[in-house]
Structure formats: structure tokens, C-alpha cells
Design an enzyme around this catalytic site. Structure first.
Site, PDB file in Angstrom:
ATOM      1  N   CYS A 146      39.899   7.790  11.601  1.00 33.01           N
ATOM      2  CA  CYS A 146      40.951   7.147  10.810  1.00 33.01           C
ATOM      3  C   CYS A 146      41.507   5.986  11.610  1.00 33.01           C
ATOM      4  O   CYS A 146      41.904   6.145  12.771  1.00 33.01           O
ATOM      5  CB  CYS A 146      42.046   8.154  10.482  1.00 33.01           C
ATOM      6  SG  CYS A 146      43.511   7.418   9.696  1.00 33.01           S
ATOM      7  N   CYS A 149      45.515   6.761  12.554  1.00 29.97           N
ATOM      8  CA  CYS A 149      45.946   7.778  13.525  1.00 29.97           C
ATOM      9  C   CYS A 149      44.859   8.230  14.482  1.00 29.97           C
ATOM     10  O   CYS A 149      45.132   8.986  15.415  1.00 29.97           O
ATOM     11  CB  CYS A 149      46.520   8.990  12.810  1.00 29.97           C
ATOM     12  SG  CYS A 149      45.293   9.931  11.859  1.00 29.97           S
ATOM     13  N   CYS A 195      43.444  10.720   4.748  1.00 31.47           N
ATOM     14  CA  CYS A 195      43.537  11.411   6.029  1.00 31.47           C
ATOM     15  C   CYS A 195      44.595  12.508   5.937  1.00 31.47           C
ATOM     16  O   CYS A 195      45.729  12.256   5.516  1.00 31.47           O
ATOM     17  CB  CYS A 195      43.882  10.420   7.137  1.00 31.47           C
ATOM     18  SG  CYS A 195      44.139  11.183   8.753  1.00 31.47           S
ATOM     19  N   CYS A 198      47.769  11.632   8.611  1.00 27.75           N
ATOM     20  CA  CYS A 198      48.748  10.552   8.413  1.00 27.75           C
ATOM     21  C   CYS A 198      48.853  10.094   6.965  1.00 27.75           C
ATOM     22  O   CYS A 198      49.707   9.270   6.641  1.00 27.75           O
ATOM     23  CB  CYS A 198      48.408   9.365   9.312  1.00 27.75           C
ATOM     24  SG  CYS A 198      46.869   8.523   8.869  1.00 27.75           S
ATOM     25  N   CYS A 218      32.673   7.856  -0.346  1.00 27.86           N
ATOM     26  CA  CYS A 218      32.643   6.389  -0.390  1.00 27.86           C
ATOM     27  C   CYS A 218      33.917   5.890   0.285  1.00 27.86           C
ATOM     28  O   CYS A 218      35.010   5.973  -0.278  1.00 27.86           O
ATOM     29  CB  CYS A 218      32.553   5.922  -1.836  1.00 27.86           C
ATOM     30  SG  CYS A 218      32.345   4.143  -2.025  1.00 27.86           S
TER      31      CYS A 218
END
EC number: 1.8.4.12
Length: 253
Positions: A146, A149, A195, A198, A218
């Protein structure tokens, strides 16, 4: 003196009330040549038939107009009804509520350390242009994280070319790393991926991926950072990020 014109009379023979026939004056039958009389008769018959059809058409048109008006009204009422979203099934205290995220950043901080595109995609649920993302054709071994984070999300071994124009993966590192939410934007139903730490928007998941999972994650390149395999540790933590300062300033609550 011109010959008298034929007239239309109703016939009562055989109970045929309402039937019309042509009646020619005797003078006309005596003086008019046969072809001219026939032409006049045909013209009068055509005029009578046209009048009858016009009247019927007027009534039919009125009926059609009423029916069409009712159809249009029903159509407008139906179109005005909003799509009823299904419950996304998120657990209580989901990270979709930023206050409940395990990792929280201020918007001011994110605007400083993310690019405008990264901010738009992760915080405003934007979508980058197809085939223009940094990791669309990326094939190096490593871990995708991510960008906000630094949470490990995908391994390079699960990445494949879907031809869609965005990075695609058929599996995640951990089922707890990503949350799924029903997305009814643009008049369609999709499943959004974000995510779990976060709440950053990542992309969407589809059921047209390769085996063994049959899934296609995707994901926007702007939502990801990449850590090469030769610099990663056993559990994917404490890694030097490539192209992302996200993990350095992370604040855990």
C-alpha cells in the site's frame, strides 16, 4: 346546363343500414359518357372511404397518445428510482470509517508526501488512465505494498497480464490485508478493494482471473509501492521502499 352530379345515398335493402351507394341523376345517366360517370363514381367512393379512415385514425391516435403518455409516465417514475445498494457486509468498526483504521494520517500530511495522482486514487477513489500506470507492465520479483501505509498486499508471483491496462493479481498475501465493499457507482455493481489498515482505495476485484483462485484484483499503480525481492525480509517488514515514503511517516494508533 351542366349535368347534375351523382349523390351518395344510404341503402336500406337487406337490412344494410349504414352502407353507401352512388345514385346518379337520370339526367347524368343520360348525358354523361360511361367513362366519365365511372371516374366520378370512383372519386366519390374514395372520398367517402378516406373520411371513414380519417375518423377511425383520429380515435386510434387519441388512444395511442393516451397509452404513450401512460408509458412515458411509468418510464420516468421507474428511471427516477435510485439503485438500492446491498449491504456490503463490512464488520462493525470497519476501516472504511477512517476513525477506526489501525493506521491514520492527516489529509495535510498525505497531500505533502503523496503525488496528486496517488492522493486522488487512494483518498478520493479515483482511477488512473489505463496502460499508463508505473506497474502495469512491471515484472521484477518482489512485494507490492500500500503506497499510503506500507502494508504488504501482493507478491509478484501472483501478478499476471490481464490486458485491462492496470496491474492484475490473482491472490493476496493475506486475506486480512484487503477489505471488500460493494460499489454501485456509474450505475453498475462492482466490488471495491481497499487497504484494511489505512482505508486507501486500491481498485476492484472481479471473478475472471486465472486459476487457482479465479479472481482478478484490478489495482491502480498509484495505490502501490514496490519492494524488490532482494531487499525484503522474511515477513515483509522493515523493508526499504522503492518509490514511496509512506512507511517512514506512518503513525499507528
Amino acid at each position: 346546363m351542366p349535368p347534375a352530379a351523382p349523390s351518395v345515398a344510404r341503402s336500406r335493402e337487406g337490412g344494410g343500414i349504414g352502407q353507401r351507394r352512388l345514385v346518379f341523376p337520370k339526367s347524368a345517366r343520360r348525358t354523361l359518357p360511361c367513362p366519365i360517370a365511372l371516374c366520378l363514381g370512383l372519386c366519390l367512393a374514395a372520398a367517402a372511404a378516406t373520411t371513414t379512415r380519417a375518423s377511425a385514425a383520429a380515435f386510434a391516435s387519441a388512444g395511442d397518445t393516451t397509452a404513450m403518455s401512460a408509458f412515458n409516465l411509468l418510464h420516468l417514475v421507474t428511471k427516477s428510482q435510485p439503485v438500492a445498494p446491498r449491504a456490503c457486509g463490512l464488520p462493525s468498526g470497519s476501516c472504511r470509517d477512517k476513525k477506526n483504521c489501525k493506521v491514520v494520517f492527516s489529509q495535510q500530511e498525505l497531500r505533502k508526501r503523496l503525488t496528486p495522482l496517488q492522493y486522488h486514487v487512494t483518498q478520493e477513489k479515483g482511477t488512473e488512465s489505463a496502460f499508463e500506470g508505473e506497474y502495469t507492465h512491471h515484472k521484477d520479483p518482489g512485494i507490492y505494498k500500500c503506497v499510503v501505509c506500507g502494508t504488504p498486499l501482493f507478491k509478484s508471483e501472483t501478478k499476471f497480464d490481464s490486458g485491462s491496462g492496470w496491474p492484475a493479481f490473482h491472490d493476496v498475501i493475506s486475506s486480512e490485508a484487503i477489505e471488500f465493499t460493494d460499489d454501485f457507482s456509474y450505475g453498475m455493481h462492482r466490488v471495491e478493494t481497499s487497504c484494511s489498515q489505512c482505508g486507501a482505495h486500491l481498485g476492484h476485484i472481479f471473478d475472471d482471473g486465472p486459476r487457482p483462485t479465479g479472481k482478478r484484483y484490478c489495482i491502480n499503480s498509484a495505490s502501490l509501492s514496490f519492494t524488490p525481492a532482494d531487499s525484503s525480509e522474511a515477513e515483509g517488514s522493515g523493508i526499504k521502499e522503492s518509490g514511496s515514503p509512506a512507511a517512514a511517516d506512518r503513525a499507528e494508533l
